[in-house]
Scaffold this active site. Sequence first.
Site, PDB file in Angstrom:
ATOM      1  N   LYS A 150      28.314  78.138  37.636  1.00  0.00           N
ATOM      2  CA  LYS A 150      27.608  77.122  36.849  1.00  0.00           C
ATOM      3  C   LYS A 150      28.423  75.829  36.868  1.00  0.00           C
ATOM      4  O   LYS A 150      29.581  75.835  37.296  1.00  0.00           O
ATOM      5  CB  LYS A 150      27.396  77.626  35.423  1.00  0.00           C
ATOM      6  CG  LYS A 150      28.659  78.010  34.699  1.00  0.00           C
ATOM      7  CD  LYS A 150      28.386  78.964  33.540  1.00  0.00           C
ATOM      8  CE  LYS A 150      29.665  79.218  32.780  1.00  0.00           C
ATOM      9  NZ  LYS A 150      29.576  80.386  31.891  1.00  0.00           N
ATOM     10  N   TYR A 168      45.390  49.382  26.748  1.00  0.00           N
ATOM     11  CA  TYR A 168      44.610  49.083  25.540  1.00  0.00           C
ATOM     12  C   TYR A 168      45.317  49.602  24.296  1.00  0.00           C
ATOM     13  O   TYR A 168      45.837  50.716  24.273  1.00  0.00           O
ATOM     14  CB  TYR A 168      43.237  49.759  25.618  1.00  0.00           C
ATOM     15  CG  TYR A 168      42.310  49.147  26.642  1.00  0.00           C
ATOM     16  CD1 TYR A 168      41.874  47.818  26.524  1.00  0.00           C
ATOM     17  CD2 TYR A 168      41.841  49.908  27.707  1.00  0.00           C
ATOM     18  CE1 TYR A 168      41.016  47.265  27.459  1.00  0.00           C
ATOM     19  CE2 TYR A 168      40.971  49.360  28.644  1.00  0.00           C
ATOM     20  CZ  TYR A 168      40.563  48.043  28.508  1.00  0.00           C
ATOM     21  OH  TYR A 168      39.706  47.509  29.430  1.00  0.00           O
TER      22      TYR A 168
HETATM   23  C1  PLP Z   1      30.740  81.226  32.070  1.00  0.00           C
HETATM   24  C2  PLP Z   1      30.512  82.663  31.908  1.00  0.00           C
HETATM   25  C3  PLP Z   1      31.348  83.589  32.541  1.00  0.00           C
HETATM   26  C4  PLP Z   1      32.574  83.197  33.317  1.00  0.00           C
HETATM   27  O1  PLP Z   1      33.633  82.842  32.460  1.00  0.00           O
HETATM   28  P1  PLP Z   1      35.105  82.601  33.047  1.00  0.00           P
HETATM   29  O2  PLP Z   1      35.987  82.548  31.858  1.00  0.00           O
HETATM   30  O3  PLP Z   1      35.072  81.296  33.762  1.00  0.00           O
HETATM   31  O4  PLP Z   1      35.375  83.723  33.976  1.00  0.00           O
HETATM   32  C5  PLP Z   1      31.014  84.928  32.412  1.00  0.00           C
HETATM   33  N1  PLP Z   1      29.932  85.328  31.710  1.00  0.00           N
HETATM   34  C6  PLP Z   1      29.123  84.462  31.083  1.00  0.00           C
HETATM   35  C7  PLP Z   1      27.961  84.967  30.314  1.00  0.00           C
HETATM   36  C8  PLP Z   1      29.393  83.104  31.151  1.00  0.00           C
HETATM   37  O5  PLP Z   1      28.587  82.241  30.516  1.00  0.00           O
END
Ligand code: PLP
Length: 378
Positions: A40, A271
């Site tokens: 994702k 800044y």
């Molecule tokens: C994002 C996600 C993962 C992966 O998590 P990591 O800590 O990056 O391995 C696994 N399961 C679900 C449901 C997620 O949303």
Amino acid sequence: MNIDYPLWMEIDLQSLHNNFIRIQQHLTVPDASRIIGVVKADAYGHGLESVLQLQKWGMNRFGVATAQEGEALRQIGIKGTIYLLGGFIDQEIPGIFKNHLTPALSSREEWDCLNSAVQTNQQELDFHIKIDTGMGRMGFLPEELDESFFDQISHHPYLRLKGVMTHFASSENNPAYTQKQFEIFQNCLERLSHSKQILFDNLEKHCCNSAGFLFFPYFHLDLVRVGIALFGVSPIHDFSPARSLGLSPVMRIRSRVKHLKTLPSGCYIGYGGTYITQGQTRLAVIPIGYAQGLLRRLSNRMEVLIKGQRAKCLGVISMDQMMVDVTNIPNVKRGDLVTILGPDGADEIRAEEMAAWAETIPHEILCSFSRIKNRILV
Ligand SMILES: *Cc1c(COP(=O)(O)O)cnc(C)c1O
């Protein structure tokens, strides 16, 4: 390497391939098809080209957050199962069917929506169910999954129940809570298995994210969902869990020195004048800022590598620029390479270290750099 960009991301494919192999080897049953590569957020900022590479090496399950992300994977030629891990809104349903995504259902409403969609399109679709065992986010509460509902969803002409999952809330730092979640999951599975033994044995059961995968090998079950570990990064500030498994970071962010100047003691930098030079200071300006994903929280805290040596951030990070102290690095010239993330010489800036500086998790660091679209596969 001749690169025309002021700022770019290098994707280390050898590390990515190696991580994929190491993760397979660490599974209680070593098998590439037991891994859901969680990709994702544009593959945690690494870009979809890396997902295509994973497919070439044998990955056949992928996890995304939205139907749109799933569609983007289909468009580049991803053929395997694409799980929609976090449910959906009604508007995503056409995209789910069109792209043959496998949603994880969290409610009867979601079931009803899919059910009414198949009444019209008569298209088959696989799905999983997600159980909320203590995450307090998506998922059925265990008591919502009674026998009659389970019966209903496991005997449908078009919608095929393929798996059951849960998600850990604190597998990176709370083993007792994780153990409790696992037990709730097991109890729920056991209860459902009594109602439908044969079907049940064929379901894919999964609960591990990267931290679960790394720290709880006895929770691996049928599938593991690894995101951050696939990209060679630990889910915590300590990078040793990833390193000790032989995982190495895939993302490297580099830039070049754009401007140099020497300032006397007592000068304000950036800044708000949050930094005042303590003596004669040689300062370098680097063309990266918060618009390119460098969290402003890193101001006056982070370090970059120039000629393999550390240079500390001075003042607040601007929209497209930052300043670093190169007083103690001899002969820095305009155009010299700057490593913001990744190795340079004997030293390395890790996402875990950056996360500690910014008081966040390594996931946010990687995702923040997804704004850097100049990606080079190396
Ligand atoms: C994002 C996600 C993962 C992966 O998590 P990591 O800590 O990056 O391995 C696994 N399961 C679900 C449901 C997620 O949303």
